[in-house]
Design a protein around this motif. Sequence first.
Motif, PDB file in Angstrom:
ATOM      1  N   TRP A 322     -10.383  33.836   4.207  1.00  0.00           N
ATOM      2  CA  TRP A 322     -11.487  33.153   4.893  1.00  0.00           C
ATOM      3  C   TRP A 322     -11.353  33.257   6.408  1.00  0.00           C
ATOM      4  N   LEU A 323     -10.125  33.111   6.895  1.00  0.00           N
ATOM      5  CA  LEU A 323      -9.905  33.214   8.341  1.00  0.00           C
ATOM      6  C   LEU A 323     -10.242  34.615   8.850  1.00  0.00           C
ATOM      7  N   VAL A 324      -9.859  35.614   8.091  1.00  0.00           N
ATOM      8  CA  VAL A 324     -10.160  36.996   8.471  1.00  0.00           C
ATOM      9  C   VAL A 324     -11.671  37.223   8.502  1.00  0.00           C
ATOM     10  N   GLN A 325     -12.365  36.709   7.478  1.00  0.00           N
ATOM     11  CA  GLN A 325     -13.819  36.876   7.437  1.00  0.00           C
ATOM     12  C   GLN A 325     -14.495  36.106   8.569  1.00  0.00           C
ATOM     13  N   TRP A 326     -13.965  34.943   8.901  1.00  0.00           N
ATOM     14  CA  TRP A 326     -14.561  34.084   9.930  1.00  0.00           C
ATOM     15  C   TRP A 326     -14.356  34.651  11.336  1.00  0.00           C
ATOM     16  N   THR A 327     -13.131  35.102  11.602  1.00  0.00           N
ATOM     17  CA  THR A 327     -12.807  35.585  12.947  1.00  0.00           C
ATOM     18  C   THR A 327     -13.115  37.066  13.125  1.00  0.00           C
TER      19      THR A 327
END
Length: 361
Positions: A322-327
């Motif tokens: 999720w962090l990778v997709q968000w950032t």
Amino acid sequence: MSNDSQRLQWVDMAKGLSILLVVMMYSAFSVGEDTGQTGVLHWIIAFATPFRMPEFFAISGLFLSLVIARDWKPYADRRVLHYFYFYAVWAIIHLVFKVGLVAGDPAMALIDLAWAIAEPYGVLWFIYMLAVFSAVAKLCFTLRLPHWLVLALGAVLQIAPIHTGSYLIDQFAAYFVYFYSGYVFAPMLFKLVAWAQANIGMALASLVTWALVHAALVFSPGYAVLPGEIHMGLASLPVLHLLLALIGTAALCVIASLLTKLAFMDWLRWLGSKSLVIYLAFVLPMGIVRTLLIKFDLISNISVLSIVVMASAVISPVVLYWLVQWTGFGKFLFERPDWAHIPGTPGARRPRQQVSATPAE
């Protein structure tokens, strides 16, 4: 298959069950080895031992028929290089962290990395073998070898006591037959699942019967549930082990198909659609959480400790994803960049002069 709209829900549900069993095994065994104790997860893993990894490989071969007739270049890009890319990225991450940083031995990390090219490294062996199995299956297709012959040879390799010391050879012998079975028997498996979804009562009765017989064979005289390994009873006999793996694979797929009827279980289907993400990234957080919990003696009950470690190992990769997709940072961890494709295949980087001339489709 990359798009959710192209997926059959039960396939993702089966992958969800599979990845939970994989993470469960590593969590239970690592905690067991550190504490010298066994807990409830050990018994679940013992029951699932005959089909736990065979099912994962069989599911991976289910849709092989959709691509195996393609030319070698696009096939190799999608089914061979795809897995080797993620294997390489995460092998580097594991070795740099575990050997280079934690163990403080950068030289050994480089040596291990060199060996990882020829021999599957650690928990990433599954990804490595998917690439190898896909290449061998394509070679068999190219040579027009009949399915019965490939299956027979695969069964012989699985049944034979092959222990060469080479992880590549030994794991190929142990699991190729299941990957190829998923490819060959996919139509039958789809029909079985359709029947189960249309006849839920009979399907449940069949599953109960299977579970009782399966458990009786696994936990027959001679079995042992140890902190870091499982010894089966009659289920360990060569031919019987192969049959139990195939039957257990079919049973797990039926279970997955019935779980799709339960709306509150959709989280498991979603986990299955991200099974590669979890498989790639669960080891490091699992090790960190396990080490901290045991070092500070925060949980005394071995079963609870194993479950907490397992939960952290499943949740952490999802949070990272999720962090990778968000950032937008670190997408190379879970998505293959264009430079990592074979030139001329879908997704590959195009020559600059051709970009503007390519129509959108």
